[in-house]
Design a protein around this motif. Structure first.
Motif, short mmCIF file in Angstrom:
data_model
loop_
_atom_site.label_atom_id
_atom_site.label_comp_id
_atom_site.label_asym_id
_atom_site.label_seq_id
_atom_site.Cartn_x
_atom_site.Cartn_y
_atom_site.Cartn_z
N ARG A 118 -15.58 8.42 18.70
CA ARG A 118 -15.55 7.12 18.01
C ARG A 118 -16.04 7.25 16.58
N ARG A 119 -17.12 8.00 16.41
CA ARG A 119 -17.66 8.19 15.05
C ARG A 119 -16.67 8.92 14.16
N THR A 120 -16.02 9.94 14.69
CA THR A 120 -15.07 10.71 13.89
C THR A 120 -13.89 9.85 13.44
N LEU A 121 -13.41 9.00 14.34
CA LEU A 121 -12.31 8.09 13.97
C LEU A 121 -12.75 7.10 12.90
N LEU A 122 -13.97 6.57 13.04
CA LEU A 122 -14.47 5.64 12.03
C LEU A 122 -14.64 6.32 10.67
N GLU A 123 -15.11 7.57 10.70
CA GLU A 123 -15.28 8.30 9.44
C GLU A 123 -13.94 8.56 8.76
N ALA A 124 -12.91 8.81 9.57
CA ALA A 124 -11.57 8.99 8.98
C ALA A 124 -11.08 7.69 8.34
N ARG A 125 -11.32 6.57 9.01
CA ARG A 125 -10.93 5.27 8.44
C ARG A 125 -11.77 4.95 7.21
N LYS A 126 -13.02 5.37 7.22
CA LYS A 126 -13.90 5.16 6.06
C LYS A 126 -13.34 5.87 4.84
N GLU A 182 -25.37 9.20 19.40
CA GLU A 182 -24.85 10.53 19.70
C GLU A 182 -25.97 11.56 19.80
N SER A 183 -26.96 11.47 18.89
CA SER A 183 -28.06 12.44 18.89
C SER A 183 -28.92 12.29 20.15
N LYS A 184 -29.10 11.06 20.64
CA LYS A 184 -29.89 10.86 21.86
C LYS A 184 -29.18 11.44 23.07
N LYS A 185 -27.88 11.24 23.16
CA LYS A 185 -27.13 11.81 24.27
C LYS A 185 -27.07 13.34 24.15
N LYS A 186 -26.97 13.83 22.92
CA LYS A 186 -26.94 15.28 22.72
C LYS A 186 -28.25 15.92 23.17
N TYR A 187 -29.35 15.23 22.96
CA TYR A 187 -30.65 15.75 23.39
C TYR A 187 -30.70 15.90 24.91
N LEU A 188 -30.20 14.90 25.62
CA LEU A 188 -30.16 14.99 27.08
C LEU A 188 -29.29 16.16 27.52
N ARG A 191 -17.36 9.72 30.33
CA ARG A 191 -16.93 8.95 29.16
C ARG A 191 -18.03 7.99 28.70
N ASN A 192 -18.84 7.51 29.63
CA ASN A 192 -19.91 6.58 29.26
C ASN A 192 -21.14 7.30 28.71
N ASN A 193 -21.40 8.50 29.21
CA ASN A 193 -22.69 9.13 28.94
C ASN A 193 -22.64 10.28 27.95
N LYS A 194 -21.51 10.97 27.84
CA LYS A 194 -21.46 12.19 27.03
C LYS A 194 -21.51 11.87 25.54
N TYR A 195 -22.17 12.73 24.80
CA TYR A 195 -22.24 12.51 23.35
C TYR A 195 -20.89 12.69 22.70
N GLN A 196 -19.98 13.48 23.31
CA GLN A 196 -18.65 13.68 22.72
C GLN A 196 -17.87 12.37 22.64
N THR A 197 -18.08 11.48 23.63
CA THR A 197 -17.38 10.19 23.60
C THR A 197 -17.79 9.40 22.36
N VAL A 198 -19.09 9.39 22.07
CA VAL A 198 -19.58 8.71 20.87
C VAL A 198 -19.10 9.46 19.63
N GLU A 199 -19.09 10.77 19.72
CA GLU A 199 -18.63 11.57 18.58
C GLU A 199 -17.16 11.26 18.26
N GLU A 216 -23.56 4.88 11.33
CA GLU A 216 -24.88 5.47 11.54
C GLU A 216 -25.48 5.15 12.90
N PRO A 217 -25.35 3.92 13.44
CA PRO A 217 -25.84 3.70 14.80
C PRO A 217 -25.15 4.61 15.83
N LEU A 218 -23.86 4.88 15.63
CA LEU A 218 -23.17 5.80 16.53
C LEU A 218 -23.73 7.21 16.39
N ARG A 219 -24.02 7.61 15.18
CA ARG A 219 -24.57 8.95 14.97
C ARG A 219 -25.93 9.09 15.67
#
Length: 493
Positions: A308-316, A174-180, A298-306, A168-171
């Motif tokens: 990481r989140r997608t991989l964690l969700e798959a492991r979840k 991600e939303s803050k970077k997506k807003y920018l 890689r540091n700023n784009k929301y896709q980079t966080v996305e 959830e912190p990644l999500r």
């Protein structure tokens, strides 16, 4: 051609036309620069309002997630719980008689609980009070637990709390970077509409000047024809050019109105105020290093966080499948104090101990491979997600490289477009003077006119491509290469 004829032609050249008079009577309009249009779009456009609302929605979702890990204080009860009825009562001889009853069973519970994210369990502290009133016999009794401390812990189970604490912190990030990024996309869309209207206005200006020039040349042609200095065929060419110029001017008016309507609605001006755009001659000057662009993306784009989140969700989901394999057990224990009395204070005098301990379990004997199939499916989906993310990361880097190269190429070509526009304008001026002096054919004059118009359009189109590429770089990297800093919520050149 004699001097008197030349003097007459230049007098015709200086005569005002109806269109020039109309321009003098043109109403005052609002002038907007590219930066002003972008600021209006980021503040007033429907897209900006949607982006801000989505950001706020994600913020409250994150706040809701955070509240799951904080103590929860609850008060519940039944006040009153009155019953008046006839209830069956079994007699000693086995018969049943119905007796009237009128009572109240009120209850009040106060409790505080805390989730344990690391284990998925819960600890709680409760206090409750029960009141029983028999209205027929006029009796009141109290019972309650002044204090109960308890613990509930699933065993061998999937721990959703632990995984949510990672995801959830990644999500939210991600939303803050997506807003920018949404704001930068609004800037790019506003830029496209700005140049769409600017090109339409420049085409209208070109059509207006072409009409004036063709009307003037046709009047001069009529004067030459009356003096026998111009053939009938050339005069008809001038007349046809004047008629075509009228048609082009009418069409350009329609394009301007349509483009202005779209831009006004995008920047939030529902009244469709007349605007005149200022040509953005000053270009942003900066160099872009490919490695820096990829690093910042890689540091700023929301896709980079996305990713990481997608991989964690798959492991979840793998952990969920492993935890929900059919073996289910739960440990529940409480320790507290209990009492009964005829009044409320009596509940809290000399209470006795109360304990409970319970372990519940469920073990599947035969599930025909259902659990194993769920685990294998989750593991296969995890591998598929890893491959997909790896491919997207590669494409992401390639897109950045392509956009940086394209931006550099467009910027290098801009100087050539500027020079071509200036050259074409100067060439047409010379060609026009030569035609008036009878030193150039009407065909060559029309060629010079077409080259002049095309050079101007190419220049403005090159400007549009430059600013499109400029904002593409900002969207891809969320980095301002002019100022050497990350793009923030209120940052705009």
């Amino acid at each position: 051609m004699n001097k008197q004829a030349l003097h007459f032609l230049y007098l015709l050249l200086l005569l005002p036309t109806g269109n020039s008079f109309a321009r003098q009577m043109k109403p005052v309009v609002q002038q907007l620069s590219l930066k002003a249009v972008i600021l209006l779009a980021r503040e007033n456009s429907t897209a900006a309002l949607q982006a801000a609302t989505l950001k706020e929605n994600k913020y409250w979702q994150y706040k809701n997630f955070r509240s799951n890990y904080l103590p929860q204080l609850n008060l519940d009860g039944r006040l009153p719980d009155f019953t008046r009825d006839n209830v069956p009562v079994t007699q000693p001889d086995g018969t049943v008689q119905f007796r009237p009853v009128a009572n109240d069973n009120s209850q009040l519970n106060l409790g505080i609980s805390q989730q344990i994210g690391a284990t998925g369990g819960q600890v709680f502290l409760n206090s409750n009070l029960l009141k029983f009133t028999d209205f027929d016999r006029k009796e009141t009794r109290y019972s309650g637990n002044p204090l109960v401390l308890g613990f509930s812990q699933p065993l061998f189970a999937f721990n959703a709390l632990s995984w949510d604490k990672k995801i959830e912190p990644l999500r939210y990030e991600e939303s803050k970077k997506k807003y920018l990024e949404d704001l930068e996309e609004i800037s790019r869309n506003a830029t496209s509409m700005f140049f769409e209207l600017l090109i339409a206005q420049i085409n209208h200006e070109i059509a207006q000047k072409n009409k004036e020039n063709n009307d003037m040349l046709y009047r001069i042609g009529e004067a030459k024809s009356s003096m026998g200095k111009l053939s009938r065929d050339e005069l008809l060419q001038l007349k046809l050019a004047a008629l075509n110029a009228d048609k082009a001017l009418a069409q350009s008016n329609l394009y301007v109105e349509s483009a202005m309507l779209r831009l006004n609605y995008f920047i939030g001006d529902k009244e469709n105020t007349a605007i005149e755009l200022l040509l953005p001659d000053e270009l942003a000057v900066f160099d872009i290093d490919i490695k820096t662009a990829i690093r910042e993306a890689r540091n700023n784009k929301y896709q980079t966080v996305e990713f990481r989140r997608t991989l964690l969700e798959a492991r979840k989901e793998v952990a969920r499948a492993q935890g929900e394999n059919g073996l289910n057990a739960n440990l529940f224990a409480t320790f507290g104090l209990s009492n009964r009395a005829t009044d409320i204070p009596g509940i809290y005098r000399d209470p006795v101990d109360q304990q409970s301990l319970r372990i519940g379990f469920q073990i599947p004997i035969v599930d025909w491979g259902r659990s194993a199939a769920r685990i294998k499916t989750a593991e296969a989906n995890k591998k598929l997600t890893e491959y997909s993310v790896a491919l997207q990361e590669t494409n992401f880097d390639q897109e950045i490289y392509t956009q940086v190269r394209q931006f550099s190429m467009i910027r290098e070509q801009m100087q050539g477009n500027i020079l071509a526009d200036q050259t074409a304008q100067e060439r047409y001026g010379i060609a026009k003077q030569r035609y008036l002096l009878g030193d150039l054919s009407i065909t060559d004059l029309n060629i010079a006119l077409q080259e002049k118009d095309q050079a101007k359009r190419d220049y403005v189109l090159a400007l549009k491509n430059f600013w499109d590429a400029y904002f593409n770089i900002r969207i891809l990297t969320l980095y301002d290469f002019e100022k050497g800093m990350k793009i923030g919520n209120d940052h705009l050149n």
